[in-house]
Design a protein around this motif. Structure first.
Motif, PDB file in Angstrom:
ATOM      1  N   SER A  51     -20.638  71.563   2.945  1.00 30.78           N
ATOM      2  CA  SER A  51     -20.358  72.579   3.965  1.00 30.78           C
ATOM      3  C   SER A  51     -21.542  72.751   4.914  1.00 30.78           C
ATOM      4  O   SER A  51     -21.366  72.858   6.134  1.00 30.78           O
ATOM      5  N   TYR A  52     -22.750  72.757   4.354  1.00 28.46           N
ATOM      6  CA  TYR A  52     -23.927  72.973   5.190  1.00 28.46           C
ATOM      7  C   TYR A  52     -24.138  71.810   6.165  1.00 28.46           C
ATOM      8  O   TYR A  52     -24.360  72.018   7.364  1.00 28.46           O
ATOM      9  N   ILE A  53     -24.061  70.583   5.651  1.00 32.72           N
ATOM     10  CA  ILE A  53     -24.287  69.414   6.510  1.00 32.72           C
ATOM     11  C   ILE A  53     -23.179  69.290   7.547  1.00 32.72           C
ATOM     12  O   ILE A  53     -23.430  68.971   8.714  1.00 32.72           O
ATOM     13  N   ASN A  54     -21.939  69.580   7.156  1.00 32.13           N
ATOM     14  CA  ASN A  54     -20.816  69.507   8.093  1.00 32.13           C
ATOM     15  C   ASN A  54     -20.943  70.545   9.206  1.00 32.13           C
ATOM     16  O   ASN A  54     -20.413  70.354  10.303  1.00 32.13           O
ATOM     17  N   SER A  55     -21.644  71.645   8.927  1.00 31.73           N
ATOM     18  CA  SER A  55     -21.858  72.657   9.967  1.00 31.73           C
ATOM     19  C   SER A  55     -22.795  72.156  11.060  1.00 31.73           C
ATOM     20  O   SER A  55     -22.829  72.711  12.161  1.00 31.73           O
ATOM     21  N   ARG A  56     -23.537  71.078  10.766  1.00 35.25           N
ATOM     22  CA  ARG A  56     -24.496  70.545  11.736  1.00 35.25           C
ATOM     23  C   ARG A  56     -24.176  69.118  12.171  1.00 35.25           C
ATOM     24  O   ARG A  56     -24.750  68.627  13.149  1.00 35.25           O
ATOM     25  N   VAL A  57     -23.268  68.471  11.452  1.00 35.97           N
ATOM     26  CA  VAL A  57     -22.888  67.084  11.752  1.00 35.97           C
ATOM     27  C   VAL A  57     -21.365  67.012  11.758  1.00 35.97           C
ATOM     28  O   VAL A  57     -20.726  67.356  10.769  1.00 35.97           O
ATOM     29  N   SER A  58     -20.771  66.569  12.864  1.00 36.18           N
ATOM     30  CA  SER A  58     -19.310  66.624  12.979  1.00 36.18           C
ATOM     31  C   SER A  58     -18.609  65.316  12.631  1.00 36.18           C
ATOM     32  O   SER A  58     -17.455  65.337  12.207  1.00 36.18           O
ATOM     33  N   ARG A  59     -19.284  64.182  12.825  1.00 34.34           N
ATOM     34  CA  ARG A  59     -18.634  62.886  12.561  1.00 34.34           C
ATOM     35  C   ARG A  59     -19.598  61.938  11.869  1.00 34.34           C
ATOM     36  O   ARG A  59     -20.811  62.041  12.008  1.00 34.34           O
ATOM     37  N   GLY A  60     -19.020  60.989  11.127  1.00 37.28           N
ATOM     38  CA  GLY A  60     -19.820  59.975  10.467  1.00 37.28           C
ATOM     39  C   GLY A  60     -19.577  59.968   8.967  1.00 37.28           C
ATOM     40  O   GLY A  60     -19.138  60.963   8.383  1.00 37.28           O
ATOM     41  N   LYS A  61     -19.840  58.830   8.356  1.00 33.28           N
ATOM     42  CA  LYS A  61     -19.774  58.718   6.895  1.00 33.28           C
ATOM     43  C   LYS A  61     -21.169  59.027   6.368  1.00 33.28           C
ATOM     44  O   LYS A  61     -22.076  58.217   6.446  1.00 33.28           O
ATOM     45  N   VAL A  62     -21.330  60.226   5.814  1.00 32.26           N
ATOM     46  CA  VAL A  62     -22.638  60.741   5.436  1.00 32.26           C
ATOM     47  C   VAL A  62     -22.840  60.629   3.926  1.00 32.26           C
ATOM     48  O   VAL A  62     -21.967  61.004   3.141  1.00 32.26           O
ATOM     49  N   GLU A  63     -24.003  60.120   3.546  1.00 34.53           N
ATOM     50  CA  GLU A  63     -24.390  60.066   2.137  1.00 34.53           C
ATOM     51  C   GLU A  63     -25.646  60.904   1.950  1.00 34.53           C
ATOM     52  O   GLU A  63     -26.599  60.791   2.726  1.00 34.53           O
ATOM     53  N   CYS A  64     -25.637  61.736   0.897  1.00 34.22           N
ATOM     54  CA  CYS A  64     -26.760  62.627   0.629  1.00 34.22           C
ATOM     55  C   CYS A  64     -27.262  62.388  -0.796  1.00 34.22           C
ATOM     56  O   CYS A  64     -26.475  62.397  -1.748  1.00 34.22           O
ATOM     57  N   PHE A  65     -28.565  62.154  -0.921  1.00 39.22           N
ATOM     58  CA  PHE A  65     -29.182  61.900  -2.228  1.00 39.22           C
ATOM     59  C   PHE A  65     -30.167  63.036  -2.521  1.00 39.22           C
ATOM     60  O   PHE A  65     -31.057  63.305  -1.710  1.00 39.22           O
ATOM     61  N   VAL A  66     -29.986  63.660  -3.689  1.00 37.83           N
ATOM     62  CA  VAL A  66     -30.832  64.802  -4.054  1.00 37.83           C
ATOM     63  C   VAL A  66     -31.463  64.558  -5.424  1.00 37.83           C
ATOM     64  O   VAL A  66     -30.769  64.199  -6.378  1.00 37.83           O
ATOM     65  N   THR A  67     -32.772  64.750  -5.510  1.00 38.05           N
ATOM     66  CA  THR A  67     -33.445  64.735  -6.811  1.00 38.05           C
ATOM     67  C   THR A  67     -34.201  66.053  -6.964  1.00 38.05           C
ATOM     68  O   THR A  67     -34.793  66.554  -6.000  1.00 38.05           O
TER      69      THR A  67
END
Length: 292
Positions: A51-67
């Motif tokens: 939800s947070y990333i989509n609020s700032r990025v509208s299009r694209g295949k997004v991958e998020c890596f968290v450690t």
């Protein structure tokens, strides 16, 4: 401001005893698609990150890596899963007996089997963890968007340059089109003279034929619409909103008007300019596929 759909951003911060790393990368996609890789015990973060990333990025295949690494290990306990460990030992002894093998396994070997050693930690405050992760994610997204913006600026310059060349071609077609009618008139008169000699011509008939030809090859409406479409395209590349899909539709309209001019053109020079326009439109279309 035009943005590319390709980007990368990374941020690492130590916050209140945690070292948190967030990496974000994306490639082209028609819509917004999100995938994340998060430590199992922090799975609750997935929807919040999306939800947070989509609020700032509208299009694209997004991958998020968290450690997330906890520096304070006092709250962690390693517990032996005795039931599972016993089952492994029993199975290994049975294997040694059945195949007359030496029982050379020990604690180290047993501990390496999946889920024999279980890490138990004190329950963490989910909202607190999310606030920490969001802080790091915000920095990563800032860098991610910055990279998209830099690439978008290069794409904007390229599209603007190609749009200007298309307008030059349109200007040539607008100037050349009336000349083709005059040339047709002169050729028609010359052809009639060749056929019937110096006999007086029926000027009204000649005028009628030329008028039919002029109407057939007239492209004024198409060139006016082309100019309008190019003006709108230039407005889009200067917009602060995501315009990739709108631009994709507009390029289809530009291509349609160009095809109509090509089908009407009865002139080699105009036909060459139509080919040039279509080549530039295709290159613009390729750029637009990567615009947010």
């Amino acid at each position: 401001m035009l943005k590319s759909m390709t980007g990368f951003g990374r941020s690492v911060k130590e916050i209140d005893g945690y070292v948190i790393t967030v990496e974000i990368k994306s490639v082209n996609h028609k819509y917004f698609e999100f995938n994340s890789r998060i430590p199992r015990q922090y799975g609750f973060l997935d929807d919040k990150l999306k939800s947070y990333i989509n609020s700032r990025v509208s299009r694209g295949k997004v991958e998020c890596f968290v450690t997330i690494e906890a520096l304070d290990t006092d709250s962690a306990q390693v517990v032996v899963n005795k039931t599972l460990a016993g089952a492994y030992v029993k199975a290994l002894k049975q294997l040694a007996c059945d195949y007359e093998l030496k029982e050379d396994f020990g604690v180290s070997a047993i501990s390496r089997f999946p889920d024999v050693l279980v890490v138990k930690k004190e329950e963490e405050d989910e909202e607190k963890i999310w606030n920490y992760v969001r802080t790091v994610t915000s920095e990563a997204v800032d860098k991610f968007i910055q990279m998209r913006t830099v690439e978008g600026a290069n794409m904007k310059a390229d599209i603007a340059s190609r749009s200007n060349y298309i307008l030059e071609c349109v200007s040539f077609i607008e100037e050349r089109s009336p000349q083709t009618v005059k040339e047709y008139n002169d050729k028609l008169i010359e052809r009639v003279h060749d056929l019937i000699g110096d006999v007086t011509l029926d000027e009204s008939r000649i005028i009628q034929e030329v008028a039919v030809f002029a109407d057939k090859v007239a492209v004024a409406e198409e060139t006016v619409r082309l100019r309008s479409h190019i003006a709108q395209l230039n407005d889009f590349i200067n917009s602060d909103e995501p315009v990739g899909r709108k631009m994709d539709f507009l390029v289809q309209e530009i291509n349609r008007e160009t095809n109509t001019i090509g089908s009407k053109a009865n002139d080699v020079e105009i036909a060459r300019k139509v080919v040039d326009i279509k080549a530039e439109v295709e290159k613009i279309r390729e750029q637009i596929q990567n615009i947010e």
